[in-house]
Design a protein around this motif. Structure first.
Motif, PDB file in Angstrom:
ATOM      1  N   ARG A 101      33.856  40.802  42.818  1.00  0.00           N
ATOM      2  CA  ARG A 101      34.517  39.758  43.731  1.00  0.00           C
ATOM      3  C   ARG A 101      35.810  39.394  43.191  1.00  0.00           C
ATOM      4  NH1 ARG A 101      31.220  34.659  45.783  1.00  0.00           N
ATOM      5  NH2 ARG A 101      29.432  35.787  44.709  1.00  0.00           N
ATOM      6  N   LEU A 102      35.909  38.869  41.865  1.00  0.00           N
ATOM      7  CA  LEU A 102      37.257  38.821  41.469  1.00  0.00           C
ATOM      8  C   LEU A 102      38.297  39.831  41.330  1.00  0.00           C
ATOM      9  CD1 LEU A 102      36.152  36.385  38.473  1.00  0.00           C
ATOM     10  CD2 LEU A 102      37.145  35.661  40.568  1.00  0.00           C
ATOM     11  N   THR A 103      37.723  41.019  41.403  1.00  0.00           N
ATOM     12  CA  THR A 103      38.772  42.024  41.197  1.00  0.00           C
ATOM     13  C   THR A 103      39.406  42.380  42.577  1.00  0.00           C
ATOM     14  OG1 THR A 103      37.004  43.933  41.712  1.00  0.00           O
ATOM     15  CG2 THR A 103      37.396  43.464  39.423  1.00  0.00           C
ATOM     16  N   PHE A 104      38.741  41.806  43.601  1.00  0.00           N
ATOM     17  CA  PHE A 104      39.270  42.190  45.022  1.00  0.00           C
ATOM     18  C   PHE A 104      40.232  41.232  45.046  1.00  0.00           C
ATOM     19  CE2 PHE A 104      34.723  43.165  46.803  1.00  0.00           C
ATOM     20  CZ  PHE A 104      34.756  44.644  46.338  1.00  0.00           C
ATOM     21  N   LEU A 105      40.456  39.824  44.531  1.00  0.00           N
ATOM     22  CA  LEU A 105      41.430  39.067  44.578  1.00  0.00           C
ATOM     23  C   LEU A 105      42.493  39.830  43.661  1.00  0.00           C
ATOM     24  CD1 LEU A 105      39.868  35.385  44.103  1.00  0.00           C
ATOM     25  CD2 LEU A 105      41.379  36.301  46.114  1.00  0.00           C
ATOM     26  N   ALA A 106      42.161  40.089  42.489  1.00  0.00           N
ATOM     27  CA  ALA A 106      43.174  40.599  41.770  1.00  0.00           C
ATOM     28  C   ALA A 106      44.242  41.721  42.282  1.00  0.00           C
ATOM     29  CB  ALA A 106      42.690  40.948  40.399  1.00  0.00           C
ATOM     30  N   ARG A 107      43.396  42.671  42.912  1.00  0.00           N
ATOM     31  CA  ARG A 107      44.162  43.742  43.477  1.00  0.00           C
ATOM     32  C   ARG A 107      45.076  43.295  44.651  1.00  0.00           C
ATOM     33  NH1 ARG A 107      39.505  48.261  44.698  1.00  0.00           N
ATOM     34  NH2 ARG A 107      38.515  47.979  42.735  1.00  0.00           N
TER      35      ARG A 107
ATOM     36  N   GLY B  20      46.631  40.507  44.314  1.00  0.00           N
ATOM     37  CA  GLY B  20      47.748  39.570  43.703  1.00  0.00           C
ATOM     38  C   GLY B  20      47.202  38.324  43.490  1.00  0.00           C
ATOM     39  N   GLY B  21      46.037  37.912  43.475  1.00  0.00           N
ATOM     40  CA  GLY B  21      45.490  36.803  43.236  1.00  0.00           C
ATOM     41  C   GLY B  21      44.837  36.641  41.854  1.00  0.00           C
ATOM     42  N   ARG B  22      45.525  36.041  40.826  1.00  0.00           N
ATOM     43  CA  ARG B  22      45.118  36.265  39.415  1.00  0.00           C
ATOM     44  C   ARG B  22      45.185  34.772  38.791  1.00  0.00           C
ATOM     45  NH1 ARG B  22      48.158  41.181  39.872  1.00  0.00           N
ATOM     46  NH2 ARG B  22      46.908  42.950  39.709  1.00  0.00           N
ATOM     47  N   PRO B  23      44.415  34.509  37.764  1.00  0.00           N
ATOM     48  CA  PRO B  23      44.524  33.532  37.015  1.00  0.00           C
ATOM     49  C   PRO B  23      45.560  33.267  36.370  1.00  0.00           C
ATOM     50  CG  PRO B  23      42.868  34.852  36.153  1.00  0.00           C
ATOM     51  CD  PRO B  23      43.346  35.405  37.246  1.00  0.00           C
ATOM     52  N   PRO B  24      45.961  31.913  36.123  1.00  0.00           N
ATOM     53  CA  PRO B  24      45.536  30.781  36.797  1.00  0.00           C
ATOM     54  C   PRO B  24      45.881  30.417  38.041  1.00  0.00           C
ATOM     55  CG  PRO B  24      47.507  30.148  35.398  1.00  0.00           C
ATOM     56  CD  PRO B  24      47.215  31.638  35.309  1.00  0.00           C
ATOM     57  N   GLY B  25      45.138  29.624  38.399  1.00  0.00           N
ATOM     58  CA  GLY B  25      45.236  29.006  39.917  1.00  0.00           C
ATOM     59  C   GLY B  25      44.093  28.549  40.324  1.00  0.00           C
TER      60      GLY B  25
ATOM     61  N   ALA C 105      36.850  33.532  33.845  1.00  0.00           N
ATOM     62  CA  ALA C 105      37.935  34.500  33.979  1.00  0.00           C
ATOM     63  C   ALA C 105      39.354  33.831  34.025  1.00  0.00           C
ATOM     64  CB  ALA C 105      37.864  35.119  35.282  1.00  0.00           C
ATOM     65  N   GLY C 106      39.380  32.655  33.827  1.00  0.00           N
ATOM     66  CA  GLY C 106      40.630  31.635  33.770  1.00  0.00           C
ATOM     67  C   GLY C 106      40.956  31.042  34.962  1.00  0.00           C
ATOM     68  N   TRP C 107      40.364  31.054  36.158  1.00  0.00           N
ATOM     69  CA  TRP C 107      40.724  30.312  37.297  1.00  0.00           C
ATOM     70  C   TRP C 107      40.384  28.735  37.197  1.00  0.00           C
ATOM     71  CZ3 TRP C 107      43.222  32.020  41.667  1.00  0.00           C
ATOM     72  CH2 TRP C 107      42.970  33.502  41.801  1.00  0.00           C
TER      73      TRP C 107
ATOM     74  N   GLY D 289      27.364  49.125  54.416  1.00  0.00           N
ATOM     75  CA  GLY D 289      26.326  48.018  54.947  1.00  0.00           C
ATOM     76  C   GLY D 289      26.954  46.576  55.024  1.00  0.00           C
ATOM     77  N   THR D 290      27.517  46.110  53.877  1.00  0.00           N
ATOM     78  CA  THR D 290      28.293  44.813  54.163  1.00  0.00           C
ATOM     79  C   THR D 290      29.913  45.141  53.784  1.00  0.00           C
ATOM     80  OG1 THR D 290      28.025  44.189  51.749  1.00  0.00           O
ATOM     81  CG2 THR D 290      26.259  43.706  53.319  1.00  0.00           C
ATOM     82  N   VAL D 291      30.650  44.391  54.003  1.00  0.00           N
ATOM     83  CA  VAL D 291      31.951  44.596  53.635  1.00  0.00           C
ATOM     84  C   VAL D 291      32.691  43.046  53.008  1.00  0.00           C
ATOM     85  CG1 VAL D 291      32.588  46.234  55.385  1.00  0.00           C
ATOM     86  CG2 VAL D 291      32.870  44.013  56.091  1.00  0.00           C
ATOM     87  N   ALA D 292      33.566  43.471  52.157  1.00  0.00           N
ATOM     88  CA  ALA D 292      34.342  42.245  51.662  1.00  0.00           C
ATOM     89  C   ALA D 292      35.869  42.544  52.246  1.00  0.00           C
ATOM     90  CB  ALA D 292      34.601  42.289  50.104  1.00  0.00           C
ATOM     91  N   VAL D 293      36.194  41.420  52.867  1.00  0.00           N
ATOM     92  CA  VAL D 293      37.625  41.454  53.262  1.00  0.00           C
ATOM     93  C   VAL D 293      38.608  40.335  52.862  1.00  0.00           C
ATOM     94  CG1 VAL D 293      39.151  41.214  55.519  1.00  0.00           C
ATOM     95  CG2 VAL D 293      36.722  42.229  55.710  1.00  0.00           C
ATOM     96  N   VAL D 294      39.825  40.863  52.227  1.00  0.00           N
ATOM     97  CA  VAL D 294      40.827  39.918  51.492  1.00  0.00           C
ATOM     98  C   VAL D 294      41.759  39.530  52.781  1.00  0.00           C
ATOM     99  CG1 VAL D 294      42.073  39.444  49.867  1.00  0.00           C
ATOM    100  CG2 VAL D 294      40.303  40.945  49.403  1.00  0.00           C
TER     101      VAL D 294
END
Ligand SMILES: [Zn+2]
Length: 315
Positions: A84-90, A92-97, A116-118, A306-311
């Motif tokens: 789930r954190l890699t979806f954010l990172a891709r 552009g959402g990276r720690p810190p924040g 992970a530093g968030w 079957g399920t999706v993640a949307v950023v």
């Protein structure tokens, strides 16, 4: 919400009116009965028309207590949280924040995000979840989305993991969360995909239907439309989710042959009798697990997981 209010417009895309679709059995042995669903002719999303019993999120499979095999599953769950954190990172959402997990359960993802530093926190309406998080050293805010105290524009990221489908007014929830995000902040949503192959294969016994707890059954088109209506622009959609998809497919297919819907899931949740004919059917069906894994991989490539993640990004 009365049935008449519910049939007016689609909670996902705002189109409609919704039309009668099908009646399905309760997905949990603790919530028997039949539930009528209506579907949106525009985006294909569906809604559960009858109200949800007040205690539905405290009963049956949601009754609390450690599931069978919880210790074995722990490393796997941590791997799912990292994904789930890699979806954010891709995006552009990276720690810190500052990250807020909305509907944080027992705080496992908050702990992973902090590692992970968030600067991560969570809100969670159930006292059980808040108490469970305390054992991880995490103090969650006990609140629902409509009552949580979060400063406007204060978040770099928010996660809403298998929460949106439980809400009677998902649009109002997204309005609140969009207000908490800074412009350009990211939201990760996880929801079952009614447009998936496994939804079709499972029919009335699709594992991720979870009726009556799931109020809206989204398609990808429905989620995208909902986000855009509330100031959130979708930036990526992921169908390859080992956390929910292979098991959802396998369990949906096996459910066609068991008396209890999703028997293994409920047996693990101590919500179905272990010694039963269903147990024999399930053991025999274990040979299909690799097939389900390979099939969901193929379905992900054709964007029908079957399920999706949307950023999405706050505009
Ligand atoms: Zn719709």
């Amino acid at each position: 919400m009365s049935e008449h209010d519910a049939v007016r417009a689609c909670p996902a895309c705002g189109g409609g009116p919704l039309v009668a679709w099908r009646t399905v059995p309760g997905s949990d042995p603790a919530l028997p009965g039949d539930y009528a669903l209506a579907r949106c002719p525009a985006c294909g999303s569906a809604v559960t028309l009858a109200g949800v019993p007040a205690a539905a999120h405290e009963e049956g499979a949601y009754g609390g207590g450690a599931p069978r095999g919880a210790g074995l599953a722990a490393p796997l769950l941590r791997a799912f949280d990292r994904r789930r954190l890699t979806f954010l990172a891709r995006a552009g959402g990276r720690p810190p924040g500052r990250l807020l997990d909305v509907g944080a359960g027992r705080g496992r993802f908050v702990a992973q995000a902090r590692a992970a530093g968030w600067a991560a926190d969570g809100i969670e309406p159930s006292l059980r979840g808040v108490a469970g998080a305390r054992t991880l050293g995490i103090e969650l805010q006990q609140a629902g989305i409509d009552e949580a105290a979060v400063p406007p524009g204060s978040l770099d990221a928010a996660t809403l993991w298998h929460v949106l489908e439980h809400l009677d007014d998902p649009g109002a929830a997204l309005d609140r969360i969009a207000g908490w995000l800074r412009p350009g902040g990211l939201l990760v949503i996880g929801v079952p995909n009614l447009g998936s192959v496994q939804a079709r294969a499972g029919g009335a016994r699709w594992f991720h239907l979870d009726v009556p707890r799931h109020r809206t059954h989204f398609t990808v088109a429905g989620v995208h439309a909902l986000l855009r209506r509330h100031g959130l622009e979708p930036v990526s959609t992921h169908h390859l989710l080992a956390e929910h998809n292979p098991f959802g497919l396998w369990q949906s297919v096996v459910s066609r042959a068991t008396r209890t819907p999703s028997w293994l899931y409920h047996a693990l949740k101590r919500n179905a009798p272990v010694r039963s004919r269903d147990a024999l059917v399930t053991v025999a069906a274990l040979v299909l697990v690799p097939v389900a894994v390979a099939a969901e991989l193929a379905f992900a490539l054709t964007r029908r997981g079957g399920t999706v993640a949307v950023v999405a990004r706050r505009v």
